[in-house]
Motif scaffolding. Structure first.
Motif, PDB file in Angstrom:
ATOM      1  N   ALA A  63       0.810  -1.116   0.094  1.00  0.00           N
ATOM      2  CA  ALA A  63       0.060   0.040   0.261  1.00  0.00           C
ATOM      3  C   ALA A  63       0.705   1.239  -0.036  1.00  0.00           C
ATOM      4  N   GLY A  64       0.598   2.301   0.888  1.00  0.00           N
ATOM      5  CA  GLY A  64       1.273   3.368   0.896  1.00  0.00           C
ATOM      6  C   GLY A  64       2.950   3.403   1.105  1.00  0.00           C
ATOM      7  N   ASP A  65       3.232   2.411   1.882  1.00  0.00           N
ATOM      8  CA  ASP A  65       4.705   1.992   1.874  1.00  0.00           C
ATOM      9  C   ASP A  65       5.406   1.615   0.677  1.00  0.00           C
ATOM     10  N   LEU A  66       4.553   0.775  -0.126  1.00  0.00           N
ATOM     11  CA  LEU A  66       5.131   0.501  -1.652  1.00  0.00           C
ATOM     12  C   LEU A  66       5.098   1.608  -2.593  1.00  0.00           C
ATOM     13  N   ARG A  67       4.228   2.351  -2.409  1.00  0.00           N
ATOM     14  CA  ARG A  67       4.193   3.582  -3.234  1.00  0.00           C
ATOM     15  C   ARG A  67       5.112   4.721  -2.777  1.00  0.00           C
ATOM     16  N   GLY A 115      -2.614   7.398  -4.734  1.00  0.00           N
ATOM     17  CA  GLY A 115      -2.383   6.046  -5.375  1.00  0.00           C
ATOM     18  C   GLY A 115      -2.752   5.867  -6.856  1.00  0.00           C
TER      19      GLY A 115
END
Ligand SMILES: Nc1ncnc2c1ncn2[C@@H]1O[C@H](COP(=O)(O)OP(=O)(O)OP(=O)(O)O)[C@@H](O)[C@H]1O
Ligand SMILES: [Mg+2]
Lengths: 259, 239
Positions: free
Chosen positions: B79-83, B216
């Motif tokens: 999620a946000g960490d991956l982004r 996202g």
């Protein structure tokens, strides 16, 4: 993009399910549609009610005296809590693999043959042997036990016992398979074999898996439900849950910010 | 991002890759500014400094790439960490390109000497460079502050940079047609202008990464393309 699950009729539908253990409410107003021929993963912190909800789907909660379930749960549109439904018959249709391996104190063979026997799935010994072998093979256990089928199931290692329970659950050819952390006692190879089996099974029926491994949920499921404190917080396509969850609690959980 | 990870080393990792990327951003801002100053003043020493310091930018990009590789392998961000991780990787490579453009400008510092008589040209180039430098700074600020309005604004301003480039192109063409002796320096000057214009495009990409990080998804690309030099060329020849 619409998935098959959104267009086809759901296999299981739960509406406004509340569960109490004595005076303590474990699930709050859970509503969910579980698709056929797909893998649905339940994730969430320990104690959030995943196992409780899973046990509602095949009425295993009936066996816990202090447990009270309300709301509607249907399988193919049929109310599973209808007084005319035989819970034993239901559990053959809706198989379950538990969090802790629980082989019967019987031989490996009899553990797997138990379901097919009581449901009369084979006409003779040869056919029964065929069913047992096939189930053990699909559970990735056959090679390890083929020479000692008459030894007790309880004599196997923890991971082998879990695969034995999976073989037992699939031997009755259920329409729905509920798996509560089926791989928690397995090594990476056996885990990969079970995940492969899950994919394979889902081409024919509905699989619901509870897992604490985010990676496993992401690998095996098409749909993911996130539970938190007895509530179903978010239910959606696994791709979306792991890339763009819409609820901040889901994001906090999958990124490792709340336990 | 909301509260910290239960595993605090994960936070440290994410902070480190982001701060390295921002340090890279700072170096690129300086390189671009110095390259323009060197051009304007004919300062060959400053130009040489820009050219040699590009190595530090390249090294940082490599360092970020390795750190990102490690974070993905060890932490499996979602999620946000991956982004965050993906945006840092993309932005680092974008910044590396911007560094190359600054170095390329520095390489051509000598040409403005020959064009010094054309003060309008000089002014146009400086104006364009200033617009693009601000776009770059604002894009990085938008990333740090997760400021969507600022990011949108950077994307809007690319229009301005494109327009200045188009008029500069027209101006250069006129010079070359009027006096063939200006062709060589005008060609160099055109490359410089094109480099600055490209940095503007990249600043837009950085701003889009800031938007992706928060929402996202990328903003829809409904801006009309503003490089109309192909049209200008035919117009000029025919008219
Ligand atoms: N047999 C029981 N009697 C009383 N309370 C129970 C019983 N089973 C579960 N609970 C309570 O219901 C809540 C939900 O438990 P449940 O086992 O469904 O959680 P879970 O999400 O499966 O957790 P875990 O990931 O640790 O297996 C918990 O607070 C638990 O203590
Ligand atoms: Mg459980």
């Amino acid at each position: 993009m619409e998935t098959a699950a959104e267009t086809a009729a759901p296999k299981i539908t739960a509406k406004n399910v509340d569960v109490f253990y004595a005076d303590t409410q474990a699930l709050h107003n859970v509503s969910v549609d579980i698709p056929d021929r797909q893998v649905t993963a339940f994730i969430g912190p320990s104690g959030c009610g995943k196992s409780t909800f899973l046990r509602c789907i095949n009425r295993m909660n009936d066996t816990i005296p202090i447990c009270r379930v309300s709301g509607d749960i249907t399988l193919d549109g049929q109310d599973i809590y209808d007084p005319n439904v035989d819970p034993v018959q239901l559990r053959a249709q809706v198989g379950m693999v538990f969090q802790k391996p629980n082989p019967f104190p019987k031989s490996i063979f009899d553990n797997v043959a138990y379901g097919p026997r009581i449901h009369g799935l084979s006409k003779d010994r040869a056919e029964l042997e065929g069913i047992v072998e096939k189930a053990l093979r699909r559970a990735a256990l056959w090679d390890e036990v083929k020479d000692r089928l008459d030894t007790p199931g309880t004599g196997l290692s923890g991971g082998q016992q879990q695969r034995l329970c999976i073989a037992r659950a699939i031997a009755t050819r259920p329409e729905v398979l509920l798996m509560d952390e089926p791989c928690s006692a397995l090594d990476p190879i056996a885990t990969a074999q079970i995940e492969e089996l899950i994919q394979d099974l889902s081409s024919r029926f509905s699989v619901v898996i509870v897992t604490h491994s985010m990676q496993q949920a992401a690998r095996v499921s098409q749909r993911t439900a996130f539970f938190h404190l007895g509530n179903l917080v978010e239910f959606g396509n696994t791709d979306d849950i792991f890339t763009r969850p819409s609820d901040s609690r889901t994001e906090a959980y999958i990124t490792g910010r709340i336990g | 991002m909301n509260s910290g990870h239960i595993l605090s080393a994960f936070d440290t990792d994410l902070e480190r890759i982001q701060s390295h990327m921002l340090r890279m951003g700072g170096l690129v801002e300086t390189a671009l500014h110095d390259a323009m100053t060197a051009l304007e003043k004919g300062d060959l020493e400053l130009a040489a400094k820009v050219r040699s310091e590009d190595q530090a930018i390249d090294d940082l990009e490599e360092e970020i790439r390795q750190e990102v590789e490690r974070v993905i392998a060890l932490r499996s961000p979602t999620a946000g960490d991956l982004r965050t991780v993906l945006s840092v990787l993309t932005m680092a490579s974008t910044l590396e390109r911007c560094g190359d453009y600054a170095r390329n400008m520095a390489k051509r510092t000598f040409v403005l000497e020959e064009f010094r008589y054309s003060s309008t040209l000089n002014g146009t180039l400086r104006r364009m460079s200033r617009v693009v430098e601000t776009m770059l700074t604002d894009a990085l600020d938008a990333y740090v502050d997760r400021d969507m309005a600022k990011a949108e604004d950077v994307i809007e301003r690319d229009f301005e940079a494109d327009q200045i480039y188009n008029s500069l192109f027209r101006e250069l063409l006129t010079h070359m047609m009027e006096d063939p002796r200006t062709i060589a320096p005008a060609m160099h000057l055109h490359f410089i202008a094109k480099n600055i214009e490209r940095v503007g495009d990249h600043a837009t990409n950085l701003a889009e990464q800031a938007i992706y990080l928060v929402t996202g998804s990328f903003p829809s690309d409904d801006r009309p393309k503003q490089d109309v030099t192909t049209v200008n060329l035919t117009e000029l020849r025919d008219g």
